[in-house]
Design a protein around this motif. Structure first.
Motif, PDB file in Angstrom:
ATOM      1  N   GLN A   1      16.944 -35.449  14.485  1.00 19.58           N
ATOM      2  CA  GLN A   1      16.698 -35.089  15.814  1.00 19.58           C
ATOM      3  C   GLN A   1      15.242 -34.632  16.131  1.00 19.58           C
ATOM      4  OE1 GLN A   1      19.381 -31.867  16.408  1.00 19.58           O
ATOM      5  NE2 GLN A   1      21.022 -33.167  16.684  1.00 19.58           N
ATOM      6  N   PRO A   2      14.830 -34.721  17.148  1.00 21.65           N
ATOM      7  CA  PRO A   2      13.595 -34.073  17.853  1.00 21.65           C
ATOM      8  C   PRO A   2      12.862 -32.637  17.067  1.00 21.65           C
ATOM      9  CG  PRO A   2      14.614 -34.910  19.450  1.00 21.65           C
ATOM     10  CD  PRO A   2      15.462 -34.890  18.438  1.00 21.65           C
ATOM     11  N   LEU A   3      11.868 -32.458  16.604  1.00 19.70           N
ATOM     12  CA  LEU A   3      11.601 -31.294  16.022  1.00 19.70           C
ATOM     13  C   LEU A   3      10.726 -30.239  16.904  1.00 19.70           C
ATOM     14  CD1 LEU A   3      10.108 -32.667  12.446  1.00 19.70           C
ATOM     15  CD2 LEU A   3      12.390 -31.970  13.050  1.00 19.70           C
ATOM     16  N   ARG A   4      11.092 -29.076  16.598  1.00 16.67           N
ATOM     17  CA  ARG A   4      10.444 -28.087  17.553  1.00 16.67           C
ATOM     18  C   ARG A   4       8.963 -27.732  17.010  1.00 16.67           C
ATOM     19  NH1 ARG A   4      13.489 -22.432  16.997  1.00 16.67           N
ATOM     20  NH2 ARG A   4      11.566 -21.847  18.203  1.00 16.67           N
ATOM     21  N   HIS A   5       8.339 -27.113  18.130  1.00 14.96           N
ATOM     22  CA  HIS A   5       6.672 -26.795  17.486  1.00 14.96           C
ATOM     23  C   HIS A   5       6.607 -25.413  17.483  1.00 14.96           C
ATOM     24  CE1 HIS A   5       4.678 -31.059  18.937  1.00 14.96           C
ATOM     25  NE2 HIS A   5       5.482 -31.172  18.058  1.00 14.96           N
ATOM     26  N   TYR A   6       5.676 -25.081  16.589  1.00 16.80           N
ATOM     27  CA  TYR A   6       5.345 -23.673  16.449  1.00 16.80           C
ATOM     28  C   TYR A   6       4.142 -23.262  17.232  1.00 16.80           C
ATOM     29  CZ  TYR A   6       3.612 -19.216  14.583  1.00 16.80           C
ATOM     30  OH  TYR A   6       3.104 -18.151  14.259  1.00 16.80           O
ATOM     31  N   HIS A   7       4.045 -22.327  18.225  1.00 20.30           N
ATOM     32  CA  HIS A   7       3.050 -22.088  18.844  1.00 20.30           C
ATOM     33  C   HIS A   7       2.376 -20.862  18.455  1.00 20.30           C
ATOM     34  CE1 HIS A   7       3.697 -25.743  21.587  1.00 20.30           C
ATOM     35  NE2 HIS A   7       5.021 -25.143  21.688  1.00 20.30           N
ATOM     36  N   PRO A   8       1.241 -20.776  17.703  1.00 17.92           N
ATOM     37  CA  PRO A   8       0.664 -19.675  17.399  1.00 17.92           C
ATOM     38  C   PRO A   8       0.114 -18.597  18.497  1.00 17.92           C
ATOM     39  CG  PRO A   8      -0.232 -21.346  16.043  1.00 17.92           C
ATOM     40  CD  PRO A   8       0.297 -21.883  17.237  1.00 17.92           C
ATOM     41  N   GLN A   9       0.657 -17.421  18.556  1.00 22.01           N
ATOM     42  CA  GLN A   9      -0.126 -16.472  19.485  1.00 22.01           C
ATOM     43  C   GLN A   9      -1.676 -16.436  19.237  1.00 22.01           C
ATOM     44  OE1 GLN A   9       2.238 -12.665  19.241  1.00 22.01           O
ATOM     45  NE2 GLN A   9       3.694 -13.613  20.737  1.00 22.01           N
ATOM     46  N   THR A  10      -2.394 -16.125  20.457  1.00 21.45           N
ATOM     47  CA  THR A  10      -3.698 -15.902  20.312  1.00 21.45           C
ATOM     48  C   THR A  10      -4.121 -14.572  19.662  1.00 21.45           C
ATOM     49  OG1 THR A  10      -3.923 -17.034  22.532  1.00 21.45           O
ATOM     50  CG2 THR A  10      -5.827 -15.882  21.872  1.00 21.45           C
ATOM     51  N   HIS A  11      -3.337 -13.545  19.691  1.00 18.80           N
ATOM     52  CA  HIS A  11      -3.695 -12.394  18.939  1.00 18.80           C
ATOM     53  C   HIS A  11      -2.519 -11.964  18.281  1.00 18.80           C
ATOM     54  CE1 HIS A  11      -7.180 -11.883  21.532  1.00 18.80           C
ATOM     55  NE2 HIS A  11      -6.562 -11.949  22.844  1.00 18.80           N
ATOM     56  N   SER A  12      -2.706 -11.545  16.990  1.00 19.67           N
ATOM     57  CA  SER A  12      -1.872 -10.782  16.164  1.00 19.67           C
ATOM     58  C   SER A  12      -1.839  -9.446  15.872  1.00 19.67           C
ATOM     59  CB  SER A  12      -1.964 -11.578  14.662  1.00 19.67           C
ATOM     60  OG  SER A  12      -1.693 -12.848  14.847  1.00 19.67           O
ATOM     61  N   LEU A  13      -1.011  -8.685  15.847  1.00 17.06           N
ATOM     62  CA  LEU A  13      -0.939  -7.291  15.697  1.00 17.06           C
ATOM     63  C   LEU A  13      -1.188  -6.947  14.036  1.00 17.06           C
ATOM     64  CD1 LEU A  13      -0.497  -4.382  16.779  1.00 17.06           C
ATOM     65  CD2 LEU A  13       1.860  -4.571  16.034  1.00 17.06           C
ATOM     66  N   ALA A  14      -2.433  -5.944  13.876  1.00 17.16           N
ATOM     67  CA  ALA A  14      -2.591  -5.401  12.521  1.00 17.16           C
ATOM     68  C   ALA A  14      -2.442  -4.052  12.410  1.00 17.16           C
ATOM     69  CB  ALA A  14      -4.062  -5.899  12.184  1.00 17.16           C
ATOM     70  N   LEU A  15      -1.652  -3.355  11.549  1.00 21.13           N
ATOM     71  CA  LEU A  15      -1.407  -2.051  11.448  1.00 21.13           C
ATOM     72  C   LEU A  15      -1.597  -1.893   9.990  1.00 21.13           C
ATOM     73  CD1 LEU A  15       1.972  -1.482  13.363  1.00 21.13           C
ATOM     74  CD2 LEU A  15      -0.013  -0.397  13.906  1.00 21.13           C
ATOM     75  N   LEU A  16      -2.861  -1.322   9.685  1.00 25.96           N
ATOM     76  CA  LEU A  16      -3.440  -0.686   8.421  1.00 25.96           C
ATOM     77  C   LEU A  16      -2.919   0.569   7.971  1.00 25.96           C
ATOM     78  CD1 LEU A  16      -5.152  -3.252   9.251  1.00 25.96           C
ATOM     79  CD2 LEU A  16      -6.790  -2.190   8.059  1.00 25.96           C
ATOM     80  N   ALA A  17      -2.083   0.724   6.896  1.00 28.56           N
ATOM     81  CA  ALA A  17      -1.742   2.113   6.576  1.00 28.56           C
ATOM     82  C   ALA A  17      -2.864   3.023   6.099  1.00 28.56           C
ATOM     83  CB  ALA A  17      -0.595   1.999   5.160  1.00 28.56           C
ATOM     84  N   ASP A  18      -2.871   4.233   6.476  1.00 31.70           N
ATOM     85  CA  ASP A  18      -4.026   4.968   6.113  1.00 31.70           C
ATOM     86  C   ASP A  18      -4.031   5.762   4.770  1.00 31.70           C
ATOM     87  OD1 ASP A  18      -2.429   7.052   6.647  1.00 31.70           O
ATOM     88  OD2 ASP A  18      -3.657   7.699   8.443  1.00 31.70           O
ATOM     89  N   GLY A  19      -2.838   5.600   4.099  1.00 35.10           N
ATOM     90  CA  GLY A  19      -2.525   6.266   2.682  1.00 35.10           C
ATOM     91  C   GLY A  19      -2.018   7.761   2.888  1.00 35.10           C
ATOM     92  N   HIS A  20      -1.855   8.081   3.872  1.00 32.96           N
ATOM     93  CA  HIS A  20      -1.442   9.671   4.164  1.00 32.96           C
ATOM     94  C   HIS A  20      -0.340   9.342   5.434  1.00 32.96           C
ATOM     95  CE1 HIS A  20      -4.657  11.313   1.719  1.00 32.96           C
ATOM     96  NE2 HIS A  20      -5.162  10.651   2.277  1.00 32.96           N
ATOM     97  N   GLY A  21       0.440   8.194   5.349  1.00 35.87           N
ATOM     98  CA  GLY A  21       1.350   8.377   6.432  1.00 35.87           C
ATOM     99  C   GLY A  21       1.339   7.850   7.765  1.00 35.87           C
ATOM    100  N   GLY A  22      -0.130   7.736   8.047  1.00 38.17           N
ATOM    101  CA  GLY A  22      -0.621   7.314   9.384  1.00 38.17           C
ATOM    102  C   GLY A  22      -0.883   5.895   9.342  1.00 38.17           C
ATOM    103  N   ALA A  23      -1.549   5.384  10.498  1.00 36.24           N
ATOM    104  CA  ALA A  23      -1.901   3.767  10.558  1.00 36.24           C
ATOM    105  C   ALA A  23      -2.968   3.461  11.333  1.00 36.24           C
ATOM    106  CB  ALA A  23      -0.738   3.034  10.751  1.00 36.24           C
TER     107      ALA A  23
ATOM    108  N   PRO B   1       0.652  -1.169  -0.223  1.00 37.39           N
ATOM    109  CA  PRO B   1      -0.021   0.028   0.133  1.00 37.39           C
ATOM    110  C   PRO B   1       0.855   1.260  -0.073  1.00 37.39           C
ATOM    111  CG  PRO B   1      -0.844  -1.503   1.519  1.00 37.39           C
ATOM    112  CD  PRO B   1       0.286  -1.919   1.116  1.00 37.39           C
ATOM    113  N   GLY B   2       1.975   1.214   0.669  1.00 36.43           N
ATOM    114  CA  GLY B   2       2.600   2.641   0.578  1.00 36.43           C
ATOM    115  C   GLY B   2       3.584   2.540  -0.718  1.00 36.43           C
ATOM    116  N   LEU B   3       3.587   1.522  -1.332  1.00 35.64           N
ATOM    117  CA  LEU B   3       4.362   1.745  -2.747  1.00 35.64           C
ATOM    118  C   LEU B   3       3.344   2.523  -3.641  1.00 35.64           C
ATOM    119  CD1 LEU B   3       6.604   1.265  -4.848  1.00 35.64           C
ATOM    120  CD2 LEU B   3       5.514  -1.097  -5.124  1.00 35.64           C
TER     121      LEU B   3
END
Length: 359
Positions: free
Chosen positions: A304-326, A49-51
């Motif tokens: 060797q034993p494998l690691r597990h991926y543990h998803p976080q409950t919440h994900s941060l979302a930052l949406l560009a507003d088209g004018h340099g803010g979010a 979006p910034g591009l």
């Protein structure tokens, strides 16, 4: 070219970029490793979006894959994948060439699902692959016309805000309410920004087909025009259905918490093409999976034993507003402002520096 590898990385999504970065700074698995990508660049989706809004230049938004691969001791193979034979495993390229490997990692991404189209009165432009999207968008800018955007998620909202003012008319169609899955307040903030930008928003307006120069939804004409941007939710690559891998009901690759295929243990998958409970298909999870994937690709080869991926409950979302803010969304928290835009810019530029953005 010798087509036999010990490990092949198929696709240059955010997970594989992270794997390459980690291997460039620490020991990588033994053997011959290659990365296959249709393009010599990997694009960072968060900066698209910034591009479009001309806040970034093209070179700031993409990573040169040959250079990053060389730093990680990985061979870069440019080619378009058209099929996978996981039992071997083999990758088939559009050129007819076949690549063979003992281990395989898939970070193929996804594509928006295009509506059914009859006639050639409207040009459909998918937001992915990014390279094709950017090239065509730049051509559109030479002769601006009204544009419709299909998709009311974060991608559709960001694109609409970035494109606003660059087209004589802009319509955004959402099958449900805008930004479904986020807090209602984020929707209200987004609608305020879209209205201010002159974007005409159509909520609860699913589009099933394109007939000539018209968008059809529920048997009615919803819009007339010649240009449509498709930014709907993730849809699996069609050829995966013929691969023989175990897929979920939508066609994504089912993986264990170790990011290992549930049907073919010598195949790993991450990012949008993978199906793991609790891991939404977004860039946040794809980036976070890189460390686990890099470790497991090395461990699997030596038993060797494998690691597990543990998803976080919440994900941060930052949406560009088209004018340099979010606009910010995290759990029950929503906010907006220029400071958030500065923070998003810092996060995005830092990611690109770590992975070696084009000079």
């Amino acid at each position: 070219m010798n087509t036999d590898f010990d490990l092949l990385l198929a696709g240059a999504g955010h997970s594989h970029l992270g794997v390459l970065r980690l291997w460039a700074s620490r020991e990588r698995p033994m053997g011959r490793i290659g990365l296959v990508s249709a393009e010599p660049h990997a694009w960072y989706s968060a900066m698209m979006p910034g591009l479009l809004a001309e806040h970034y230049q093209t070179r700031q938004c993409r990573v040169g894959l040959p250079k990053l691969c060389a730093a990680a001791g990985v061979e870069f193979v440019q080619g378009t994948l058209v099929a996978l034979l996981p039992d071997t495993p083999e990758l088939l390229l559009a050129t007819g060439e076949t690549l063979r490997s003992t281990w395989l990692s898939l970070n193929l991404g996804s594509l928006p699902r295009l509506p059914e189209q009859s006639g050639d009165g409207m040009e459909l432009l998918s937001v992915k692959p990014f390279a094709d999207f950017i090239r065509r968008w730049q051509q559109w800018q030479e002769t601006p016309e009204p544009v419709a955007i299909l998709g009311g998620g974060a991608a559709g909202v960001e694109l609409a805000l970035a494109m606003a003012g660059r087209e004589p008319e802009l319509h955004l169609f959402s099958a449900d309410d805008l930004l479904t899955g986020h807090q209602p307040r984020l929707r209200r903030i987004a609608l305020k920004h879209l209205q201010r930008a002159g974007v005409q928003v159509h909520e609860q307006s699913p589009i099933q087909a394109v007939h000539g120069n018209t968008l059809i939804g529920d048997g009615q004409i919803r819009w007339r025009g010649r240009r449509l941007v498709v930014a709907t939710g993730p849809y699996p690559l069609e050829w995966l259905r013929e691969s023989g891998l175990r897929l979920d009901s939508r066609g994504f690759i089912e993986v264990t918490p170790a990011l290992q295929s549930r049907s073919h243990p010598h195949v790993f998958a991450s990012g949008d093409c993978a199906s793991l409970p609790g891991a939404a298909r977004n860039g946040v999870h794809a980036v976070r999976q890189a460390d686990v994937l890099a470790t497991n690709l090395g461990r699997a080869a030596i038993g060797q034993p494998l690691r597990h991926y543990h998803p976080q409950t919440h994900s941060l979302a930052l949406l560009a507003d088209g004018h340099g803010g979010a606009l910010l969304s995290w759990a029950s928290l929503t906010a907006e402002g220029k400071l958030l835009g500065t923070w998003k810019d810092h996060i995005d530029r830092s990611f690109m520096r770590r992975h070696g953005a084009d000079d």
